[in-house]
Design an enzyme around this catalytic site. Structure first.
Site, PDB file in Angstrom:
ATOM      1  N   ILE A 136       0.847  -1.208   0.000  1.00 49.12           N
ATOM      2  CA  ILE A 136       0.000   0.000   0.000  1.00 49.12           C
ATOM      3  C   ILE A 136       0.876   1.250   0.000  1.00 49.12           C
ATOM      4  CG2 ILE A 136      -1.902  -1.131   1.220  1.00 49.12           C
ATOM      5  CD1 ILE A 136      -1.028   0.649   3.694  1.00 49.12           C
ATOM      6  N   ASP A 137       2.184   1.078   0.282  1.00 52.40           N
ATOM      7  CA  ASP A 137       3.062   2.250   0.389  1.00 52.40           C
ATOM      8  C   ASP A 137       3.553   2.772  -0.966  1.00 52.40           C
ATOM      9  OD1 ASP A 137       2.895   2.127   3.154  1.00 52.40           O
ATOM     10  OD2 ASP A 137       4.639   0.823   3.331  1.00 52.40           O
ATOM     11  N   ARG A 172     -13.005  22.604  14.064  1.00 46.98           N
ATOM     12  CA  ARG A 172     -11.807  22.097  14.748  1.00 46.98           C
ATOM     13  C   ARG A 172     -10.680  21.836  13.746  1.00 46.98           C
ATOM     14  NH1 ARG A 172     -15.181  17.291  17.630  1.00 46.98           N
ATOM     15  NH2 ARG A 172     -15.674  18.316  19.600  1.00 46.98           N
ATOM     16  N   HIS A 181       5.714   4.631   7.071  1.00 47.08           N
ATOM     17  CA  HIS A 181       6.756   5.019   8.023  1.00 47.08           C
ATOM     18  C   HIS A 181       7.912   5.733   7.345  1.00 47.08           C
ATOM     19  CE1 HIS A 181       5.679   3.826  11.965  1.00 47.08           C
ATOM     20  NE2 HIS A 181       5.311   2.621  11.589  1.00 47.08           N
ATOM     21  N   GLU A 232       2.592   8.511   8.974  1.00 52.41           N
ATOM     22  CA  GLU A 232       3.100   7.890  10.221  1.00 52.41           C
ATOM     23  C   GLU A 232       4.547   8.278  10.511  1.00 52.41           C
ATOM     24  OE1 GLU A 232       2.879   3.806   9.017  1.00 52.41           O
ATOM     25  OE2 GLU A 232       1.586   3.276  10.687  1.00 52.41           O
TER      26      GLU A 232
END
Ligand code: F6P
Length: 359
Positions: A136-137, A172, A181, A232
């Site tokens: 998925i990266d 907000r 990562h 992430e």
């Protein structure tokens, strides 16, 4: 009789079954009854410990739309492949033994970065390998696209879309933390597709002052909310200067946040007074059914892998280049990451629209 081994390795994604189906259907078409497919359970683990099953054509029926992997998967870190297991078993020798015992002609590996490294190691050890680019990266070197990526983009985008309406109601700041990562492809694409105001990627260390200013600037123009898509692995400019060891030490001191999104959220609240909420879709991004794009890509990649086997061309990963399928030698793929280039056109275009990257 041809005997082909197959395994899915590393983190799963939506389109693993669709890809295996593509390989299997094409192989059965080429060889008819003259091919046997051996499926290894839970990735390289199955190859190491000879945990396998003989697949039948019907095993590959009805799985085009099914997420996950019918073979199961596991993470078997490449760096530990040369380290014996707890019983002293030499994993590489064990994999070679299983391959030879089963008289395989080729092993088809569906995997991401670590798995491609192990695939290359097995190639070096003399096994016939054909691999397929999963993750998925979308961070595999040598291919423009990996299967799983577009399905994950859809889910991450959907998460941002849902957040948009509630953010607008409440006025907000919302931070959506997206998987990745080391690389930010998923965050970049979902961030743009979801209309995020700020996008923070591992490849572009952020300056918290710039991020805070971007939120304040939106407040000043009367915008009630801001959406931040954070990878992430996003990292501040300060932290990016530290060595791995120094960063580890730093993280032991002060407030320990569950992840980078929470840290950024706390800093924004402190400096703008705005309420911040963090959403982490996490492994949802790898779940569910493959999107149509991935189903097509997986089918094409699978058929191309079978074609390589037919021609006896081993030691390659099937890849996408300029919308065409090609093959890349495994030794070129192994150990390299395809990262977002901070100078690339897509980032420039996003910046031209006023999206802040924190730099
Ligand atoms: O490589 C795919 C990926 O989903 C990354 O984006 C993520 O950081 C990681 O796997 C999560 O791994 P695990 O499933 O082991 O928690």
């Amino acid at each position: 009789m041809k005997r082909i081994g197959m395994l899915t390795s590393g983190g799963d994604c939506q389109s693993l079954n669709a890809t295996m189906r593509g390989v299997a259907k094409a192989l059965y078409n080429i060889y008819q009854d003259e091919v046997e497919i051996v499926g290894f359970e839970d990735g390289y683990k199955g190859l190491i410990y000879a945990d396998y099953r003989l697949m039948k054509p019907q095993d590959f029926s009805g799985i085009l739309t099914r997420g996950g992997t019918i073979l199961g998967t596991s993470r078997q870190p490449f760096k530990l492949m040369r380290t014996p297991d707890e019983n002293g078993l030499d994993k590489v020798e064990a994999m070679k033994h299983t391959y030879r015992k089963l008289k395989l002609d080729c092993l088809v590996v569906l995997g991401g970065n670590g798995s491609q490294k192990t695939a290359n190691l097995l190639r070096e050890e003399g096994l016939n390998i054909v691999s397929l680019p999963k993750t998925i990266d979308n961070d595999l070197w040598g291919t423009d696209m990996t299967f799983g990526f577009q399905s994950a983009v859809n889910i991450a985008t959907n998460a941002i879309d849902c957040i948009h309406t509630t953010a607008a109601s409440h006025g907000r700041v919302f931070i959506v933390e997206i998987m990745g990562h080391k690389v930010g492809w998923l965050t970049l694409h979902a961030g743009m597709a979801g209309g995020a105001d700020i996008i923070l990627l591992p490849e572009i260390p952020y300056d918290i002052d710039v991020v805070v200013e971007a939120v304040k600037a939106r407040q000043k123009t009367g915008k009630r909310f801001s959406i931040i898509a954070v990878a992430e692995g996003a990292i501040s400019k300060e932290d990016a200067k530290l060595t791995k060891k120094e960063l580890k030490e730093k993280k032991k001191t002060g407030i320990v946040y569950p992840s980078v999104a929470y840290e950024i959220g706390a800093q924004i609240t402190e400096r703008t007074g705005q309420e911040v909420r963090v959403t982490v879709p996490g492994h949802m991004q790898r779940g569910g059914e493959p999107c149509p794009y991935d189903r097509v890509l997986s089918s094409r990649l699978g058929a191309a892998a079978a074609r390589l086997i037919e021609k006896g061309e081993y030691g390659y990963m099937v890849a996408v280049k300029d919308n065409d399928l090609t093959k890349v030698p495994l030794e070129e793929v192994a150990g390299k990451l395809k990262m977002v280039d901070p100078q690339c056109a897509m980032i420039a275009e996003a910046k031209a629209m006023g999206i802040c990257f924190g730099d």
